[in-house]
Design a protein around this motif. Structure first.
Motif, PDB file in Angstrom:
ATOM      1  N   GLY A 509      -5.294   1.009   3.429  1.00  0.00           N
ATOM      2  CA  GLY A 509      -4.127   1.003   2.554  1.00  0.00           C
ATOM      3  C   GLY A 509      -4.354   1.575   1.178  1.00  0.00           C
ATOM      4  O   GLY A 509      -3.405   1.675   0.387  1.00  0.00           O
ATOM      5  N   LYS A 510      -5.594   1.957   0.865  1.00  0.00           N
ATOM      6  CA  LYS A 510      -5.858   2.591  -0.425  1.00  0.00           C
ATOM      7  C   LYS A 510      -5.564   4.076  -0.286  1.00  0.00           C
ATOM      8  O   LYS A 510      -6.099   4.734   0.613  1.00  0.00           O
ATOM      9  CB  LYS A 510      -7.304   2.362  -0.854  1.00  0.00           C
ATOM     10  N   GLN A 511      -4.723   4.599  -1.166  1.00  0.00           N
ATOM     11  CA  GLN A 511      -4.181   5.943  -0.972  1.00  0.00           C
ATOM     12  C   GLN A 511      -5.257   7.015  -0.981  1.00  0.00           C
ATOM     13  O   GLN A 511      -6.171   6.999  -1.803  1.00  0.00           O
ATOM     14  CB  GLN A 511      -3.146   6.279  -2.040  1.00  0.00           C
ATOM     15  N   GLN A 536      -3.958   1.018  -4.309  1.00  0.00           N
ATOM     16  CA  GLN A 536      -3.637   0.325  -3.063  1.00  0.00           C
ATOM     17  C   GLN A 536      -2.134   0.430  -2.862  1.00  0.00           C
ATOM     18  O   GLN A 536      -1.354  -0.268  -3.484  1.00  0.00           O
ATOM     19  CB  GLN A 536      -4.057  -1.143  -3.139  1.00  0.00           C
ATOM     20  N   VAL A 537      -1.702   1.341  -1.982  1.00  0.00           N
ATOM     21  CA  VAL A 537      -0.272   1.573  -1.800  1.00  0.00           C
ATOM     22  C   VAL A 537       0.288   0.826  -0.593  1.00  0.00           C
ATOM     23  O   VAL A 537       1.496   0.718  -0.435  1.00  0.00           O
ATOM     24  CB  VAL A 537       0.026   3.081  -1.661  1.00  0.00           C
ATOM     25  N   LEU A 538      -0.595   0.343   0.262  1.00  0.00           N
ATOM     26  CA  LEU A 538      -0.218  -0.522   1.382  1.00  0.00           C
ATOM     27  C   LEU A 538      -1.119  -1.748   1.340  1.00  0.00           C
ATOM     28  O   LEU A 538      -2.296  -1.644   0.959  1.00  0.00           O
ATOM     29  CB  LEU A 538      -0.428   0.169   2.731  1.00  0.00           C
ATOM     30  N   THR A 542      -1.173  -4.505   6.430  1.00  0.00           N
ATOM     31  CA  THR A 542      -0.265  -3.497   6.983  1.00  0.00           C
ATOM     32  C   THR A 542      -1.038  -2.305   7.526  1.00  0.00           C
ATOM     33  O   THR A 542      -0.830  -1.870   8.665  1.00  0.00           O
ATOM     34  CB  THR A 542       0.738  -3.027   5.916  1.00  0.00           C
ATOM     35  N   ALA A 543      -1.939  -1.762   6.701  1.00  0.00           N
ATOM     36  CA  ALA A 543      -2.704  -0.581   7.120  1.00  0.00           C
ATOM     37  C   ALA A 543      -3.535  -0.885   8.353  1.00  0.00           C
ATOM     38  O   ALA A 543      -3.589  -0.090   9.313  1.00  0.00           O
ATOM     39  CB  ALA A 543      -3.594  -0.105   5.978  1.00  0.00           C
ATOM     40  N   ASP A 544      -4.187  -2.039   8.368  1.00  0.00           N
ATOM     41  CA  ASP A 544      -5.042  -2.385   9.502  1.00  0.00           C
ATOM     42  C   ASP A 544      -4.225  -2.677  10.757  1.00  0.00           C
ATOM     43  O   ASP A 544      -4.682  -2.409  11.880  1.00  0.00           O
ATOM     44  CB  ASP A 544      -5.906  -3.594   9.149  1.00  0.00           C
TER      45      ASP A 544
END
Length: 745
Positions: A509-511, A536-538, A542-544
């Motif tokens: 989630g880190k852009q 950290q945009v997510l 969520t990203a995982d």
């Protein structure tokens, strides 16, 4: 009076008349008058002539591009010149140049009056260029003036040299001279010369090599060992010995060390790398990045002086090129097939932890196809966009139309052409092959790329939030409408952008904003570059969760051709309307790569504007899907450079990487539950793929039956991963001959 006496008297009178006009006093007076007049003229000239700005030619340099390991990729610009500072030239090499050209350099005032007078006299007499100028004078000629052989130019050189010697240090003058001199082989300056003759940077030159380069300046072409005649080689060695002997005489070199030196024969000339193959694509991507980061115009950049080190890894770059040629371009027959002639490939590979672009494929050859397929944004990403919808749903804690939270286990109606509910814009997209899946979980909908599910999910989340998510992750959504059709990836995107999107998922989630350039300098000073790793945009969960769901696409879905028993893989296929583009964006924990192939009509069909066209019939087969050529390219690249296998470190409780969700029973109420529309949608969809003779096949399940789980396709068994490509030169990824499971994307 006799005639003789008369003649003597006449001559005596004439001599007395001459003496009246030319006495010694008058001659001396005239001489001193001329000297005073000359001095006054010189003073006037000194006051009148200012130190000018550098001439344009002296300012031009090459821009130097390097691979991540520091080796030269190419040079561009009007001059093969890279200006270096004094710290990049060994002291012994600097002394060699002083010994060759001007032993009194550190003691004189910048001018050799005798040499200049001799040069002026020879210029007036038409004898052309003569020696005698100091290093300061030669620097002035190279940097401030021109090489014209005129009296006025030589007088200006004299005055400016005196002024420059007063204003600048000797070290500054010396390094300026070494950076502006011409050494032959098209090399201007000591750095370009070091590379041209010995293949090293200036700081790595030995005193023997430096002495040869210093000797060259007297006659660059005549003394170039590669082209010199026997006489020229003899003169070059004599000049080399002269330089070293002068160094010993000035106590700059130990006589014992000098005695053991042998002549350093230079390398044979190497052609300067051009823009062929992938070089032009890499150079343009790096150039654009530096210009944007520093607000430079193209004219300012092309003035030169940049040394740019790319993140491109030579080994990975070579393997990516090999994968594209082996899995696609070598099979195309553009001479006999219009479809094959239209096929273009683009790819970008990114380290998700650093954001560095380690490999980039822009097209078959920059000199043949100028536009980079890795950075162009005029082709639809299709179903590779679907993970962004799911990410937006999780990030906003969205719910279905009947209030159920959207997770990997949420059940939707997966029937083809199901009209979306809750939208002001009517939309009922068909699934690939018009397959009706009935009640289906989000996980399986991602695996099978079910259009109807994600169209409805986009409406449930809110297409404005979906488009906002796309922009946050690096896609260009400006001027794009937030309508349900966008859920199927109908805006444009580039492989580099999609690699950045998926790298953000892989980076928890880190852009990630992919960076082609690692570092850049301009005449000794570092310049600004973007930071490829952002905020950290997510949320990590969520990203995982997205990553976990995408492992199901590989394990039990349209991306099964890249399934790997040893290596965890996540990814998504995509195939656009009318088969104009096909994608595979996939990643391991250490590497993200997006591969796209596109149909581009040649100019004879599309005129000057780029014309998009379908790829059905490529290599004599049926339609092209993301699970075919793009996935095979991805696998041939990734499995040959990925190193030791790794597992995903995921902070999530959902998705295939954690535990497959239970299949919904037929009695479960799907969301939404409307009957499929009878009318086909006019929006772009993923065209069904007819059977082909090559894997993977894309035959849909019969629409009259409820989809069921067929036996899993065979698992790819690649060789034990290694950092080295297979020495046989053949891909060894173990792609199955005939996947058993028919799939619809």
């Amino acid at each position: 009076m006799s005639r003789a006496e008369a003649r003597r008297a006449q001559q005596g009178g004439a001599r007395r008349g001459i003496r009246r006009f030319f006495t010694w006093k008058k001659v001396l007076g005239s001489f001193f008058g001329l000297v005073l007049l000359g001095m006054a003229g010189f003073v006037g000239l000194y006051l009148y002539v200012d130190v000018p700005k550098a001439n344009a030619d002296a300012e031009f340099q090459s821009n130097v591009y390097k691979y991540s390991d520091g080796s030269i990729l190419t040079r561009t610009g009007k001059r093969n010149r890279e200006i270096v500072g004094l710290d990049r030239i060994p002291k012994d090499v600097r002394n060699a140049f002083v010994a060759a050209e001007n032993k009194s350099f550190y003691k004189d005032k910048g001018v050799d009056f005798k040499g200049t007078a001799r040069g002026l006299l020879n210029t007036v007499r038409g004898k052309g260029k003569q020696g005698g100028s100091t290093i300061t004078q030669q620097y002035v000629k190279n940097y401030y003036l021109t090489h014209d052989q005129t009296v006025s130019r030589k007088l200006k050189e004299l005055v400016i040299a005196l002024k420059v010697d007063q204003k600048k240090s000797k070290d500054d003058i010396l390094v300026g001279y070494m950076n502006t001199a011409y050494y032959g082989r098209g090399a201007y300056g000591i750095q370009a010369a070091a590379q041209a003759y010995y293949g090293v940077d200036s700081e790595d030159l030995s005193v023997e090599q430096g002495a040869y380069l210093a000797a060259l300046l007297q006659a660059p072409n005549q003394y170039d060992w590669a082209i010199a005649s026997d006489t020229g080689k003899k003169l070059a060695q004599e000049r080399w010995n002269y330089v070293l002997d002068n160094m010993v005489g000035e106590d700059w070199l130990d006589s014992g060390k000098r005695a053991g030196m042998t002549f350093p024969e230079p390398d044979d000339p190497k052609p300067v790398a051009g823009q062929e193959g992938q070089v032009g694509y890499l150079v343009n991507a790096a150039k654009q990045e530096v210009m944007e980061a520093n607000g430079l115009t193209e004219a300012e950049f092309d003035q030169g002086g940049f040394t740019i080190t790319l993140n491109i890894d030579k080994k990975k770059q070579k393997q990516l090129e090999k994968a594209v040629s082996g899995e696609l371009t070598d099979q195309l027959k553009p001479e006999s097939s219009k479809v094959d002639a239209a096929v273009q490939a683009g790819a970008a590979s990114v380290d998700p932890k650093t954001g560095r672009v380690v490999a980039l494929y822009g097209g078959v050859d920059y000199t043949k196809h100028y536009r980079s397929n890795a950075t162009r944004t005029d082709y639809q990403p299709a179903s590779t966009f679907k993970p962004l919808i799911f990410a937006a749903a999780l990030e906003h804690e969205a719910k279905t139309q009947d209030g159920k939270p959207i997770t990997a286990n949420t059940v939707y109606n997966g029937d083809s052409k199901t009209p979306v509910k809750g939208s002001d814009v009517a939309y009922a997209p068909p699934n690939q092959g018009n397959v009706d899946y009935g009640p289906v979980t989000v996980q399986k909908a991602m695996n099978k790329s079910v259009n109807s599910v994600f169209a409805q999910m986009g409406v449930d989340v809110g297409m404005d939030k979906v488009m906002e998510m796309a922009g946050t992750l690096g896609m260009d959504v400006e001027d794009q409408q937030a309508v349900p059709a966008q859920a199927l990836g109908t805006m444009g995107a580039s492989p580099l952008q999609m690699a950045g999107v998926y790298a953000t998922f892989a980076n928890h989630g880190k852009q990630v904003d992919p960076a082609v350039v690692r570092s850049a300098e301009h005449i000794g000073g570092k310049i600004d570059l973007k930071d490829p790793i952002g905020d950290q945009v997510l949320s990590r969960s969520t990203a995982d969760s997205v990553t976990s769901v995408l492992t199901g696409v590989v394990d039990d879905g349209t991306g099964s051709v890249v399934r790997n028993a040893r290596q965890a893989v996540a990814g998504k296929t995509g195939t656009s309307d009318d088969n104009k583009s096909a994608w595979f964006a996939g990643f391991t924990p250490k590497l993200v790569t997006a591969v796209g192939i596109f149909g581009e009509a040649p100019p004879s069909e599309g005129g000057k504007q780029v014309s998009l066209r379908g790829m059905t019939g490529t290599t004599g087969q049926g339609s092209v899907a993301g699970g075919s050529f793009p996935a095979r390219i991805w696998a041939a690249y990734t499995f040959n450079i990925m190193g030791a296998p790794a597992k995903f470190d995921l902070d999530t409780t959902m998705g295939a990487a954690v535990a497959p969700p239970p299949e919904p029973s037929p009695s479960e109420e799907p969301t939404p539950s409307e009957e499929p529309s009878e009318e086909p949608s006019e929006e772009p969809t993923e065209e069904p793929e007819p059977p082909t003779t090559q894997p993977p096949t894309q035959e849909p399940e019969p629409p009259t039956q409820e989809p069921t789980e067929d036996p899993s396709p065979p698992t790819i068994e690649p060789p034990e991963p290694t950092d080295q490509p297979d020495p046989t030169g053949e891909p060894t990824i173990g792609i199955p001959e005939d996947p058993e499971e028919p799939q619809a994307e």
